[in-house]
Design an enzyme around this catalytic site. Structure first.
Site, mmCIF file in Angstrom:
data_model
loop_
_atom_site.group_PDB
_atom_site.id
_atom_site.type_symbol
_atom_site.label_atom_id
_atom_site.label_comp_id
_atom_site.label_asym_id
_atom_site.label_seq_id
_atom_site.Cartn_x
_atom_site.Cartn_y
_atom_site.Cartn_z
ATOM 1 N N PRO A 16 0.787 -1.231 0.000
ATOM 2 C CA PRO A 16 0.000 0.000 0.000
ATOM 3 C C PRO A 16 0.826 1.291 0.000
ATOM 4 C CG PRO A 16 -0.172 -1.128 2.109
ATOM 5 C CD PRO A 16 0.498 -2.069 1.166
ATOM 6 N N ASN A 17 0.322 2.231 -0.740
ATOM 7 C CA ASN A 17 0.855 3.597 -0.855
ATOM 8 C C ASN A 17 2.116 3.706 -1.715
ATOM 9 O OD1 ASN A 17 -1.170 4.820 0.924
ATOM 10 N ND2 ASN A 17 -0.159 3.648 2.540
ATOM 11 N N ARG A 24 5.126 10.825 -2.340
ATOM 12 C CA ARG A 24 4.823 10.582 -0.940
ATOM 13 C C ARG A 24 6.076 10.734 -0.082
ATOM 14 N NH1 ARG A 24 4.942 4.476 1.188
ATOM 15 N NH2 ARG A 24 4.116 4.833 3.254
ATOM 16 N N TYR A 29 11.317 8.676 1.225
ATOM 17 C CA TYR A 29 11.306 7.642 0.191
ATOM 18 C C TYR A 29 11.960 8.067 -1.135
ATOM 19 C CZ TYR A 29 8.044 5.494 3.451
ATOM 20 O OH TYR A 29 7.480 4.945 4.579
ATOM 21 N N ASN A 80 8.071 -5.643 -1.100
ATOM 22 C CA ASN A 80 8.024 -4.529 -0.162
ATOM 23 C C ASN A 80 6.574 -4.458 0.309
ATOM 24 O OD1 ASN A 80 7.913 -2.201 1.291
ATOM 25 N ND2 ASN A 80 9.043 -0.946 -0.186
ATOM 26 N N ALA A 83 3.195 -0.971 4.767
ATOM 27 C CA ALA A 83 2.663 -1.017 6.135
ATOM 28 C C ALA A 83 2.199 -2.416 6.544
ATOM 29 C CB ALA A 83 1.520 -0.015 6.279
ATOM 30 N N GLU A 104 12.710 -9.419 1.389
ATOM 31 C CA GLU A 104 11.890 -8.314 1.897
ATOM 32 C C GLU A 104 12.704 -7.031 1.724
ATOM 33 O OE1 GLU A 104 10.930 -8.948 6.017
ATOM 34 O OE2 GLU A 104 10.329 -6.861 6.333
ATOM 35 N N HIS A 106 12.776 -2.769 2.139
ATOM 36 C CA HIS A 106 12.232 -1.491 2.605
ATOM 37 C C HIS A 106 13.133 -0.379 2.104
ATOM 38 C CE1 HIS A 106 9.359 -3.574 5.014
ATOM 39 N NE2 HIS A 106 10.331 -4.338 5.478
ATOM 40 N N ARG A 113 13.201 4.333 12.533
ATOM 41 C CA ARG A 113 11.942 5.075 12.549
ATOM 42 C C ARG A 113 11.090 4.684 13.767
ATOM 43 N NH1 ARG A 113 9.383 4.745 6.768
ATOM 44 N NH2 ARG A 113 8.156 6.452 7.661
HETATM 45 C C1 DQA Z 1 8.347 0.858 3.802
HETATM 46 C C2 DQA Z 1 8.428 1.050 5.314
HETATM 47 C C3 DQA Z 1 7.069 0.812 5.966
HETATM 48 O O1 DQA Z 1 7.164 0.978 7.384
HETATM 49 C C4 DQA Z 1 6.063 1.805 5.428
HETATM 50 O O2 DQA Z 1 4.783 1.533 5.973
HETATM 51 C C5 DQA Z 1 6.022 1.855 3.943
HETATM 52 C C6 DQA Z 1 7.254 1.713 3.176
HETATM 53 C C7 DQA Z 1 9.671 1.216 3.092
HETATM 54 O O3 DQA Z 1 9.809 0.861 1.935
HETATM 55 O O4 DQA Z 1 10.541 1.865 3.683
HETATM 56 O O5 DQA Z 1 4.971 2.097 3.358
HETATM 57 O O6 DQA Z 1 8.076 -0.515 3.539
#
Ligand code: DQA
Length: 151
Positions: A16-17, A24, A29, A80, A83, A104, A106, A113
């Site tokens: 998501p997002n 964003r 990011y 990835n 959240a 995985e 990020h 964080r």
């Molecule tokens: C994320 C880190 C997550 O905590 C966050 O909710 C994201 C992006 C990252 O790529 O750093 O949406 O996965």
């Protein structure tokens, strides 16, 4: 009758997002879009002779369905989960059904964080985890995955 050559497929899944990558919170990011990331990953898989499925969804069920698809069709998964990393036992369970390397990724350093980002359900199913390398993390994961599946 033609006999098809089996081309290995890698799935890169985004949660998501991440469709808003580049817009964003760029201070966290970066300014690259998800399309930019896909282009760079495609260069790597094309050169290696692999097929890439690069996907994004804001819906947990959709990510689970893609993992089920990857389970049958892929040689490896890079995910990835955004959240859902920190909340989703369902994603963990789906990944646990896949007998292949799983990475995985990020973009940000989640350990630097908020404390709720320090725990990952998905890590329990991951071969490796990359965090804090920006969008380059996808390429790093891809190179490692290729090493594992192609030797
Ligand atoms: C994320 C880190 C997550 O905590 C966050 O909710 C994201 C992006 C990252 O790529 O750093 O949406 O996965």
């Amino acid at each position: 009758m033609t006999v098809g050559v089996h081309v290995q497929t890698v799935y890169i899944l985004n949660g998501p997002n991440l469709n808003l990558l580049g817009k964003r919170q760029p201070e966290i990011y970066g300014h690259e879009t998800l399309a930019d990331v896909e282009t760079r990953c495609l260069q790597i898989t094309d050169a290696a002779g692999l097929t890439l499925k690069f996907l994004q969804s804001n819906a947990e069920y959709q990510l689970i369905d893609w993992i089920h698809e990857a389970r049958e069709e892929a040689v490896g998964i890079i995910i990835n989960p955004a959240a859902y990393t920190h909340t989703s036992v369902a994603l963990l369970d789906a990944l646990k059904t896949c007998e292949m390397p799983i990475f995985e990724v990020h973009i940000s350093n989640v350990h630097q964080r908020e404390s709720f980002r320090h725990h990952s359900y998905v890590s329990l199913a991951a071969t490796g985890v990359i965090a804090g390398c920006g969008t380059q993390g996808y390429e790093l994961a891809l190179h490692r995955l290729l090493r594992l599946v192609q030797g």
